[in-house]
Design a protein around this motif. Structure first.
Motif, PDB file in Angstrom:
ATOM      1  N   LEU A 128      55.160  19.043  27.401  1.00 55.30           N
ATOM      2  CA  LEU A 128      54.810  20.093  28.355  1.00 55.30           C
ATOM      3  C   LEU A 128      55.122  19.663  29.788  1.00 55.30           C
ATOM      4  O   LEU A 128      55.605  20.464  30.594  1.00 55.30           O
ATOM      5  CB  LEU A 128      53.330  20.458  28.222  1.00 55.30           C
ATOM      6  CG  LEU A 128      52.918  21.085  26.890  1.00 55.30           C
ATOM      7  CD1 LEU A 128      51.411  21.308  26.849  1.00 55.30           C
ATOM      8  CD2 LEU A 128      53.644  22.396  26.656  1.00 55.30           C
ATOM      9  N   GLN A 129      54.851  18.407  30.103  1.00 58.03           N
ATOM     10  CA  GLN A 129      55.123  17.923  31.457  1.00 58.03           C
ATOM     11  C   GLN A 129      56.623  17.923  31.750  1.00 58.03           C
ATOM     12  O   GLN A 129      57.052  18.284  32.850  1.00 58.03           O
ATOM     13  CB  GLN A 129      54.519  16.533  31.633  1.00 58.03           C
ATOM     14  CG  GLN A 129      53.002  16.561  31.733  1.00 58.03           C
ATOM     15  CD  GLN A 129      52.363  15.192  31.519  1.00 58.03           C
ATOM     16  OE1 GLN A 129      53.041  14.189  31.311  1.00 58.03           O
ATOM     17  NE2 GLN A 129      51.034  15.149  31.574  1.00 58.03           N
ATOM     18  N   ARG A 130      57.435  17.536  30.751  1.00 58.29           N
ATOM     19  CA  ARG A 130      58.885  17.566  30.950  1.00 58.29           C
ATOM     20  C   ARG A 130      59.381  18.995  31.148  1.00 58.29           C
ATOM     21  O   ARG A 130      60.255  19.254  31.971  1.00 58.29           O
ATOM     22  CB  ARG A 130      59.596  16.918  29.757  1.00 58.29           C
ATOM     23  CG  ARG A 130      59.380  15.424  29.671  1.00 58.29           C
ATOM     24  CD  ARG A 130      60.520  14.733  28.932  1.00 58.29           C
ATOM     25  NE  ARG A 130      60.669  15.189  27.554  1.00 58.29           N
ATOM     26  CZ  ARG A 130      60.047  14.635  26.517  1.00 58.29           C
ATOM     27  NH1 ARG A 130      59.193  13.633  26.695  1.00 58.29           N
ATOM     28  NH2 ARG A 130      60.254  15.074  25.292  1.00 58.29           N
ATOM     29  N   ALA A 131      58.808  19.918  30.380  1.00 55.88           N
ATOM     30  CA  ALA A 131      59.218  21.321  30.506  1.00 55.88           C
ATOM     31  C   ALA A 131      58.817  21.887  31.866  1.00 55.88           C
ATOM     32  O   ALA A 131      59.595  22.608  32.504  1.00 55.88           O
ATOM     33  CB  ALA A 131      58.595  22.150  29.385  1.00 55.88           C
ATOM     34  N   LEU A 132      57.619  21.564  32.331  1.00 57.60           N
ATOM     35  CA  LEU A 132      57.174  22.046  33.638  1.00 57.60           C
ATOM     36  C   LEU A 132      58.041  21.480  34.756  1.00 57.60           C
ATOM     37  O   LEU A 132      58.375  22.178  35.708  1.00 57.60           O
ATOM     38  CB  LEU A 132      55.702  21.672  33.861  1.00 57.60           C
ATOM     39  CG  LEU A 132      54.671  22.469  33.053  1.00 57.60           C
ATOM     40  CD1 LEU A 132      53.288  21.847  33.198  1.00 57.60           C
ATOM     41  CD2 LEU A 132      54.639  23.931  33.511  1.00 57.60           C
ATOM     42  N   LEU A 133      58.422  20.205  34.626  1.00 61.19           N
ATOM     43  CA  LEU A 133      59.273  19.585  35.644  1.00 61.19           C
ATOM     44  C   LEU A 133      60.643  20.253  35.662  1.00 61.19           C
ATOM     45  O   LEU A 133      61.204  20.532  36.732  1.00 61.19           O
ATOM     46  CB  LEU A 133      59.424  18.098  35.342  1.00 61.19           C
ATOM     47  CG  LEU A 133      60.275  17.292  36.329  1.00 61.19           C
ATOM     48  CD1 LEU A 133      59.680  17.339  37.728  1.00 61.19           C
ATOM     49  CD2 LEU A 133      60.410  15.852  35.867  1.00 61.19           C
ATOM     50  N   ARG A 134      61.199  20.550  34.489  1.00 58.92           N
ATOM     51  CA  ARG A 134      62.505  21.208  34.415  1.00 58.92           C
ATOM     52  C   ARG A 134      62.439  22.597  35.073  1.00 58.92           C
ATOM     53  O   ARG A 134      63.344  22.989  35.795  1.00 58.92           O
ATOM     54  CB  ARG A 134      62.969  21.320  32.977  1.00 58.92           C
ATOM     55  CG  ARG A 134      64.299  22.067  32.826  1.00 58.92           C
ATOM     56  CD  ARG A 134      64.832  22.066  31.418  1.00 58.92           C
ATOM     57  NE  ARG A 134      65.351  20.736  31.079  1.00 58.92           N
ATOM     58  CZ  ARG A 134      64.742  19.888  30.257  1.00 58.92           C
ATOM     59  NH1 ARG A 134      63.615  20.221  29.685  1.00 58.92           N
ATOM     60  NH2 ARG A 134      65.271  18.707  30.009  1.00 58.92           N
ATOM     61  N   THR A 135      61.354  23.329  34.803  1.00 61.64           N
ATOM     62  CA  THR A 135      61.197  24.661  35.391  1.00 61.64           C
ATOM     63  C   THR A 135      61.109  24.572  36.905  1.00 61.64           C
ATOM     64  O   THR A 135      61.714  25.363  37.642  1.00 61.64           O
ATOM     65  CB  THR A 135      59.937  25.350  34.831  1.00 61.64           C
ATOM     66  OG1 THR A 135      60.077  25.516  33.426  1.00 61.64           O
ATOM     67  CG2 THR A 135      59.744  26.719  35.462  1.00 61.64           C
ATOM     68  N   ALA A 136      60.358  23.571  37.392  1.00 62.45           N
ATOM     69  CA  ALA A 136      60.203  23.414  38.847  1.00 62.45           C
ATOM     70  C   ALA A 136      61.520  23.057  39.517  1.00 62.45           C
ATOM     71  O   ALA A 136      61.757  23.432  40.677  1.00 62.45           O
ATOM     72  CB  ALA A 136      59.158  22.331  39.127  1.00 62.45           C
ATOM     73  N   GLN A 137      62.403  22.352  38.808  1.00 60.59           N
ATOM     74  CA  GLN A 137      63.670  21.917  39.386  1.00 60.59           C
ATOM     75  C   GLN A 137      64.776  22.958  39.215  1.00 60.59           C
ATOM     76  O   GLN A 137      65.847  22.822  39.837  1.00 60.59           O
ATOM     77  CB  GLN A 137      64.119  20.608  38.723  1.00 60.59           C
ATOM     78  CG  GLN A 137      63.207  19.435  39.053  1.00 60.59           C
ATOM     79  CD  GLN A 137      63.581  18.176  38.295  1.00 60.59           C
ATOM     80  OE1 GLN A 137      64.268  18.230  37.277  1.00 60.59           O
ATOM     81  NE2 GLN A 137      63.121  17.031  38.785  1.00 60.59           N
ATOM     82  N   SER A 138      64.529  23.987  38.394  1.00 58.71           N
ATOM     83  CA  SER A 138      65.546  25.007  38.156  1.00 58.71           C
ATOM     84  C   SER A 138      65.727  25.873  39.394  1.00 58.71           C
ATOM     85  O   SER A 138      64.750  26.206  40.089  1.00 58.71           O
ATOM     86  CB  SER A 138      65.151  25.896  36.965  1.00 58.71           C
ATOM     87  OG  SER A 138      65.078  25.126  35.787  1.00 58.71           O
ATOM     88  N   PRO A 139      66.963  26.281  39.695  1.00 59.96           N
ATOM     89  CA  PRO A 139      67.169  27.164  40.855  1.00 59.96           C
ATOM     90  C   PRO A 139      66.518  28.509  40.596  1.00 59.96           C
ATOM     91  O   PRO A 139      66.515  29.009  39.490  1.00 59.96           O
ATOM     92  CB  PRO A 139      68.695  27.288  40.937  1.00 59.96           C
ATOM     93  CG  PRO A 139      69.200  26.944  39.558  1.00 59.96           C
ATOM     94  CD  PRO A 139      68.230  25.940  39.021  1.00 59.96           C
ATOM     95  N   SER A 140      65.923  29.102  41.597  1.00 63.21           N
ATOM     96  CA  SER A 140      65.238  30.385  41.471  1.00 63.21           C
ATOM     97  C   SER A 140      66.237  31.526  41.417  1.00 63.21           C
ATOM     98  O   SER A 140      67.380  31.384  41.814  1.00 63.21           O
ATOM     99  CB  SER A 140      64.266  30.583  42.631  1.00 63.21           C
ATOM    100  OG  SER A 140      64.956  30.494  43.840  1.00 63.21           O
TER     101      SER A 140
END
Length: 220
Positions: A208-220
């Motif tokens: 879950l932490q890896r997924a949240l980090l990926r989402t936060a780093q994804s361009p909006s």
């Protein structure tokens, strides 16, 4: 010779499932909800491949009062309870203590996995609910019942493997069921994995932490 229907592990199963869900790649406002624990590594591969945010939706199986490993139903976040026919025949005085116990465990996992984060908005979204397999479907039915009440635009069941009858039955509750492998001699989910080890809470949190980090780093 290895059966071609058997997955190496949940990661490989998630990769196969992601390919079957490719038609959701460009869907605006989509959300993947994993059913912990086993659904989390599967859903992680789906979100990694398709770029869809990942979160969890908590479901607990309800065991028979006198034989707890024998599931008679499932309980989902928000209090939705689904009982199998053999569970509905039991008196409430027997079932209620089991439901109360599982409710406490569900609430514990909510606090652990979500860290007080609220569930993302569901209304108007395409919600893909992922588990590692569909046997009786009780857990998935409980999740669908709870989520449908929140008015998603589209509710999708997704699992790498499932019993054909269960997949057909879930089709009446979801807008789509995506299950790439439906062996007639299903028996149990674990039969279709070489590695079907139980996951720890720590392993779930890491995904879950890896997924949240990926989402936060994804361009909006």
């Amino acid at each position: 010779m290895t059966d071609p229907l058997i997955y190496r592990d949940r990661s490989e199963a998630g990769q196969v499932l992601a390919r079957a869900l490719e038609h959701y790649r460009n869907t605006d406002n989509a959300l993947v909800l994993a059913l912990p624990r086993g659904g989390v590594p599967v859903a992680y591969e789906v979100t990694r491949a398709l770029g869809i945010p990942l979160d969890v939706f908590l479901v607990r199986k309800v065991g028979h009062p006198r034989q707890r490993e024998y599931a008679i139903g499932a309980l989902a976040s928000g209090g939705a309870l689904v009982l199998e026919p053999h569970g509905e025949q039991l008196p409430g005085a027997e079932i209620d203590p089991v439901v109360q116990e599982e409710t406490l465990e569900l609430e514990r996992r909510e606090r652990l996995y979500r860290h007080e984060r609220p569930l993302p908005p569901i209304a108007g979204r395409t919600v893909i609910v992922v588990d590692d397999g569909l046997a009786t479907g009780a857990s998935m039915r409980a999740a669908l019942q709870a989520l449908r009440a929140q008015q998603p635009a589209r509710l999708v069941v997704a699992a790498p493997v499932g019993a054909p009858d269960t997949c057909r039955a879930l089709g009446a509750l979801a807008d789509e069921v995506v299950c790439p492998r439906q062996p007639e001699d299903f028996e149990a989910v674990g039969r279709w994995y070489q590695d079907f080890a139980q996951l720890s809470d720590e392993e779930v949190l890491a995904f879950l932490q890896r997924a949240l980090l990926r989402t936060a780093q994804s361009p909006s």
